[in-house]
Scaffold this active site. Structure first.
Site, PDB file in Angstrom:
ATOM      1  N   ASP A 138      80.744  32.134 -86.855  1.00 37.65           N
ATOM      2  CA  ASP A 138      79.452  31.867 -88.565  1.00 37.65           C
ATOM      3  C   ASP A 138      78.275  32.015 -87.834  1.00 37.65           C
ATOM      4  OD1 ASP A 138      78.038  32.329 -90.672  1.00 37.65           O
ATOM      5  OD2 ASP A 138      78.539  30.036 -91.922  1.00 37.65           O
ATOM      6  N   ASN A 154      83.565  39.798 -97.925  1.00 41.73           N
ATOM      7  CA  ASN A 154      82.210  40.256 -97.344  1.00 41.73           C
ATOM      8  C   ASN A 154      81.973  41.379 -97.336  1.00 41.73           C
ATOM      9  OD1 ASN A 154      82.760  38.105 -94.053  1.00 41.73           O
ATOM     10  ND2 ASN A 154      81.794  37.721 -95.477  1.00 41.73           N
TER      11      ASN A 154
HETATM   12  C1  FPP Z   1      79.427  35.464 -89.619  1.00 40.42           C
HETATM   13  O1  FPP Z   1      78.098  35.313 -89.817  1.00 40.42           O
HETATM   14  C2  FPP Z   1      80.334  36.764 -89.121  1.00 40.42           C
HETATM   15  C3  FPP Z   1      80.972  37.585 -89.185  1.00 40.42           C
HETATM   16  C4  FPP Z   1      80.985  37.860 -90.929  1.00 40.42           C
HETATM   17  C5  FPP Z   1      81.440  38.852 -88.064  1.00 40.42           C
HETATM   18  C6  FPP Z   1      82.381  38.054 -87.000  1.00 40.42           C
HETATM   19  C7  FPP Z   1      82.275  39.244 -86.692  1.00 40.42           C
HETATM   20  C8  FPP Z   1      81.812  39.313 -85.215  1.00 40.42           C
HETATM   21  C9  FPP Z   1      82.132  37.394 -84.796  1.00 40.42           C
HETATM   22  C10 FPP Z   1      81.871  40.884 -84.702  1.00 40.42           C
HETATM   23  C11 FPP Z   1      83.074  41.033 -83.978  1.00 40.42           C
HETATM   24  C12 FPP Z   1      84.475  40.861 -84.429  1.00 40.42           C
HETATM   25  C13 FPP Z   1      85.750  41.253 -83.546  1.00 40.42           C
HETATM   26  C14 FPP Z   1      86.618  41.262 -84.422  1.00 40.42           C
HETATM   27  C15 FPP Z   1      85.478  42.767 -82.986  1.00 40.42           C
HETATM   28  P1  FPP Z   1      77.065  35.715 -90.345  1.00 40.42           P
HETATM   29  O2  FPP Z   1      77.231  37.204 -90.468  1.00 40.42           O
HETATM   30  O3  FPP Z   1      77.943  34.789 -92.203  1.00 40.42           O
HETATM   31  O4  FPP Z   1      75.558  35.546 -90.047  1.00 40.42           O
HETATM   32  P2  FPP Z   1      74.438  34.346 -91.215  1.00 40.42           P
HETATM   33  O5  FPP Z   1      75.657  32.956 -91.839  1.00 40.42           O
HETATM   34  O6  FPP Z   1      74.401  33.349 -90.150  1.00 40.42           O
HETATM   35  O7  FPP Z   1      74.115  35.130 -91.783  1.00 40.42           O
END
Ligand code: FPP
Length: 235
Positions: free
Chosen positions: A17, A65
């Site tokens: 996250d 998501n």
């Molecule tokens: C959460 O940060 C992250 C995600 C929903 C996606 C996680 C994905 C990756 C690390 C990309 C690569 C992974 C793979 C398996 C190829 P957020 O977008 O919720 O951040 P925020 O809370 O700051 O908005």
């Protein structure tokens, strides 16, 4: 850090996250945050499994998501395909078995294809398991298990918890240590069944900055916790 002094969790669950906020802080688009998370994920996962942890569950995309903006969802789907294709050799070289938890619908066909190939090719690896929770929801997992059981026509009257767990997406040990980066204090529908007695750790660090030394701190903290599983510690 000297891991021989530490208590090693069997199953670590990680909510990846803070990618979006990490990028915004730097004046970049959220997509660049996911790229940075992507860069960090493989290195960190290899480190974690090299420390004797048997299973690492990664929450990389929840069923919820899909409500995000189209461009962000599309970019993440591209990253998943990229990782599952381009890192196949790295998973093999590190003897890592890959499994997935989550629903197929509405994942793009390219993601499903890359996923299934990775699972098939790493199935016999023995150096630890990565469980990618992709299009995953904890309530959906429990509901899907119930549907499978009903469809099987099994007699459930004398069942124990383990009999039910067998119908979850993967038959994995319970989570010992659950980490969510970025300072959010929520479980967000992650491994609801498996996290029942997990120790929770909530570092403020956003995922692209969460590296080996930060993971060491999590295991150090876990080592200090007194796990009683609802009973009395006889220590
Ligand atoms: C959460 O940060 C992250 C995600 C929903 C996606 C996680 C994905 C990756 C690390 C990309 C690569 C992974 C793979 C398996 C190829 P957020 O977008 O919720 O951040 P925020 O809370 O700051 O908005």
């Amino acid at each position: 850090m000297d891991y021989s002094e530490l208590k090693i969790p069997r199953h670590v669950a990680l909510i990846v996250d803070g990618n979006g906020r990490w990028a915004k802080e730097r004046g970049m688009s959220r997509l660049r945050g996911h790229d940075a998370g992507f860069e960090n994920l493989m290195t960190l996962s290899k480190y974690i499994l090299s420390k004797g942890i048997e299973v690492l569950s990664l929450y990389v995309f929840s069923t919820e998501n899909f409500k995000r903006e189209k461009a962000e969802v599309a970019h993440l789907m591209e990253l998943f395909v990229l990782m599952y294709r381009s890192k196949l050799r790295e998973f093999q070289e590190n003897n890592i078995r890959v499994v997935f938890s989550g629903r197929d619908e509405p994942l793009p066909a390219a993601v499903i294809k890359a996923r299934d190939r990775l699972v098939a090719e790493t199935a016999n690896n023995t150096g630890g398991t990565i469980n990618f929770c992709l299009n995953y929801g904890g309530r959906a997992e429990i509901l899907d298990a119930v549907k499978k059981i009903v469809a099987s026509g099994e007699e459930v009257r004398d069942w124990q918890e383990a009999d039910f767990a067998h119908y979850l997406y993967q038959d994995l040990p319970d989570v010992d240590l659950m980490i969510r980066t970025s300072g959010e204090l929520r479980l967000s529908n992650f491994l609801l069944w498996q996290n029942s007695y997990a120790e929770f750790y909530f570092p403020k660090t956003k995922f692209p900055d969460f590296h080996e030394a930060d993971f060491d701190q999590a295991v150090l903290e876990y080592t200090k916790r007194d796990r009683r599983f609802g009973g009395i510690n006889k220590k």
